[in-house]
Motif scaffolding. Structure first.
Motif, mmCIF file in Angstrom:
data_model
loop_
_atom_site.group_PDB
_atom_site.id
_atom_site.type_symbol
_atom_site.label_atom_id
_atom_site.label_comp_id
_atom_site.label_asym_id
_atom_site.label_seq_id
_atom_site.Cartn_x
_atom_site.Cartn_y
_atom_site.Cartn_z
ATOM 1 N N CYS A 100 0.839 -1.199 0.000
ATOM 2 C CA CYS A 100 0.000 0.000 0.000
ATOM 3 C C CYS A 100 0.880 1.257 0.000
ATOM 4 O O CYS A 100 0.695 2.148 -0.837
ATOM 5 C CB CYS A 100 -0.920 -0.030 1.220
ATOM 6 N N ASP A 101 1.831 1.320 0.920
ATOM 7 C CA ASP A 101 2.708 2.483 1.032
ATOM 8 C C ASP A 101 3.560 2.681 -0.225
ATOM 9 O O ASP A 101 3.760 3.808 -0.678
ATOM 10 C CB ASP A 101 3.628 2.348 2.245
ATOM 11 N N ALA A 102 4.059 1.589 -0.784
ATOM 12 C CA ALA A 102 4.939 1.679 -1.951
ATOM 13 C C ALA A 102 4.214 2.195 -3.188
ATOM 14 O O ALA A 102 4.844 2.761 -4.089
ATOM 15 C CB ALA A 102 5.552 0.312 -2.250
ATOM 16 N N ARG A 155 -7.642 0.348 8.357
ATOM 17 C CA ARG A 155 -7.184 1.125 9.516
ATOM 18 C C ARG A 155 -5.809 1.742 9.248
ATOM 19 O O ARG A 155 -5.547 2.886 9.630
ATOM 20 C CB ARG A 155 -7.147 0.244 10.762
ATOM 21 N N HIS A 156 -4.929 0.994 8.587
ATOM 22 C CA HIS A 156 -3.601 1.506 8.245
ATOM 23 C C HIS A 156 -3.733 2.746 7.347
ATOM 24 O O HIS A 156 -3.079 3.762 7.591
ATOM 25 C CB HIS A 156 -2.795 0.411 7.535
ATOM 26 N N ALA A 157 -4.577 2.647 6.333
ATOM 27 C CA ALA A 157 -4.757 3.769 5.405
ATOM 28 C C ALA A 157 -5.372 4.976 6.111
ATOM 29 O O ALA A 157 -4.995 6.118 5.836
ATOM 30 C CB ALA A 157 -5.631 3.336 4.229
ATOM 31 N N ARG A 161 -5.003 5.778 9.258
ATOM 32 C CA ARG A 161 -3.948 6.396 10.079
ATOM 33 C C ARG A 161 -3.008 7.236 9.229
ATOM 34 O O ARG A 161 -2.500 8.256 9.682
ATOM 35 C CB ARG A 161 -3.156 5.324 10.820
ATOM 36 N N ARG A 162 -2.752 6.806 7.992
ATOM 37 C CA ARG A 162 -1.842 7.521 7.093
ATOM 38 C C ARG A 162 -2.519 8.632 6.298
ATOM 39 O O ARG A 162 -1.859 9.389 5.612
ATOM 40 C CB ARG A 162 -1.204 6.539 6.099
ATOM 41 N N GLY A 163 -3.848 8.668 6.325
ATOM 42 C CA GLY A 163 -4.572 9.684 5.573
ATOM 43 C C GLY A 163 -4.691 9.366 4.085
ATOM 44 O O GLY A 163 -4.882 10.262 3.270
ATOM 45 N N TYR A 164 -4.613 8.095 3.718
ATOM 46 C CA TYR A 164 -4.727 7.685 2.317
ATOM 47 C C TYR A 164 -6.180 7.674 1.873
ATOM 48 O O TYR A 164 -7.089 7.483 2.678
ATOM 49 C CB TYR A 164 -4.179 6.274 2.122
ATOM 50 N N GLU A 165 -6.366 7.826 0.565
ATOM 51 C CA GLU A 165 -7.675 7.657 -0.049
ATOM 52 C C GLU A 165 -7.577 6.472 -1.006
ATOM 53 O O GLU A 165 -6.585 6.321 -1.720
ATOM 54 C CB GLU A 165 -8.076 8.903 -0.844
ATOM 55 N N TRP A 166 -8.612 5.655 -1.029
ATOM 56 C CA TRP A 166 -8.640 4.494 -1.916
ATOM 57 C C TRP A 166 -9.044 4.922 -3.313
ATOM 58 O O TRP A 166 -9.838 5.831 -3.491
ATOM 59 C CB TRP A 166 -9.613 3.435 -1.398
ATOM 60 N N ALA A 167 -8.535 4.233 -4.312
ATOM 61 C CA ALA A 167 -8.876 4.503 -5.706
ATOM 62 C C ALA A 167 -10.246 3.926 -6.055
ATOM 63 O O ALA A 167 -10.700 4.072 -7.177
ATOM 64 C CB ALA A 167 -7.802 3.918 -6.626
ATOM 65 N N GLY A 168 -10.893 3.298 -5.130
ATOM 66 C CA GLY A 168 -12.213 2.684 -5.303
ATOM 67 C C GLY A 168 -12.486 1.845 -4.072
ATOM 68 O O GLY A 168 -11.753 1.925 -3.089
ATOM 69 N N PRO A 169 -13.514 1.002 -4.112
ATOM 70 C CA PRO A 169 -13.803 0.136 -2.958
ATOM 71 C C PRO A 169 -12.627 -0.808 -2.665
ATOM 72 O O PRO A 169 -12.082 -1.427 -3.577
ATOM 73 C CB PRO A 169 -15.033 -0.648 -3.404
ATOM 74 N N LEU A 170 -12.261 -0.903 -1.406
ATOM 75 C CA LEU A 170 -11.133 -1.727 -0.989
ATOM 76 C C LEU A 170 -11.503 -3.205 -0.959
ATOM 77 O O LEU A 170 -12.542 -3.575 -0.412
ATOM 78 C CB LEU A 170 -10.659 -1.299 0.402
ATOM 79 N N THR A 171 -10.649 -4.030 -1.549
ATOM 80 C CA THR A 171 -10.826 -5.484 -1.492
ATOM 81 C C THR A 171 -9.473 -6.148 -1.281
ATOM 82 O O THR A 171 -8.457 -5.696 -1.798
ATOM 83 C CB THR A 171 -11.439 -6.064 -2.787
ATOM 84 N N VAL A 172 -9.486 -7.209 -0.500
ATOM 85 C CA VAL A 172 -8.306 -8.066 -0.335
ATOM 86 C C VAL A 172 -8.771 -9.472 -0.673
ATOM 87 O O VAL A 172 -9.647 -10.021 -0.021
ATOM 88 C CB VAL A 172 -7.736 -8.009 1.096
ATOM 89 N N ARG A 173 -8.203 -10.028 -1.725
ATOM 90 C CA ARG A 173 -8.595 -11.361 -2.193
ATOM 91 C C ARG A 173 -7.515 -12.360 -1.784
ATOM 92 O O ARG A 173 -6.336 -12.155 -2.043
ATOM 93 C CB ARG A 173 -8.743 -11.353 -3.710
ATOM 94 N N ILE A 174 -7.945 -13.419 -1.144
ATOM 95 C CA ILE A 174 -7.039 -14.482 -0.706
ATOM 96 C C ILE A 174 -7.190 -15.649 -1.681
ATOM 97 O O ILE A 174 -8.307 -16.076 -1.970
ATOM 98 C CB ILE A 174 -7.398 -14.980 0.714
ATOM 99 N N ALA A 175 -6.069 -16.150 -2.181
ATOM 100 C CA ALA A 175 -6.126 -17.247 -3.146
ATOM 101 C C ALA A 175 -5.021 -18.260 -2.861
ATOM 102 O O ALA A 175 -3.984 -17.927 -2.290
ATOM 103 C CB ALA A 175 -5.982 -16.719 -4.569
#
Length: 132
Positions: A38-40, A85-87, A89-103
């Protein structure tokens, strides 16, 4: 730190301890990898706006994936909540709805993982409105 933040942190720590017992790995490593990804990929859009990718893919070794799904764990949601929560705290904005896919991935060595973030466009309800 507010009481709510302290409670969230305590719950996150409990989750990490549980996952470590289930998977035999420290989930802190996976959470840290998601946060690094995310940070990178953070991009400064204007003075105070920092955009980050909204879609993250986590590939787990077969054995780790099997162990987590056998227990009925909702890993994707927990990782999504932690990253949100990390974002925040850092003040980030998402480029759209956040998803984390586990595969599951046969290409990931046993006990390891791979994390990749990208911007996934989202569909707006406006595109489905009938023309006037």
């Amino acid at each position: 730190m507010s009481a709510l933040s302290a409670l969230e942190q305590a719950l996150e720590n409990r989750w990490e301890a549980l996952w470590a017992r289930l998977a035999g790995k420290e989930p802190v490593e996976l959470l840290a990898a998601l946060r690094r990804e995310c940070d990178a990929n953070a991009v400064v859009v204007s003075g105070r706006r920092v955009m980050v990718p909204n879609a993250y893919d986590v590939e787990l070794a077969d054995s780790v994936y099997d162990e987590l799904t056998r227990r009925g764990s909702n890993v994707g949601q927990v990782l999504t909540d932690s990253l949100a929560r990390h974002a925040e705290r850092r003040g980030y904005e998402w480029a759209g709805p956040l998803t984390v896919r586990i595969a599951r991935s046969g290409q990931v060595p046993n006990g390891r993982y791979r994390v990749a973030g990208r911007v996934m466009p989202h569909v707006s309800a406006e595109g489905f409105q009938p023309p006037e």
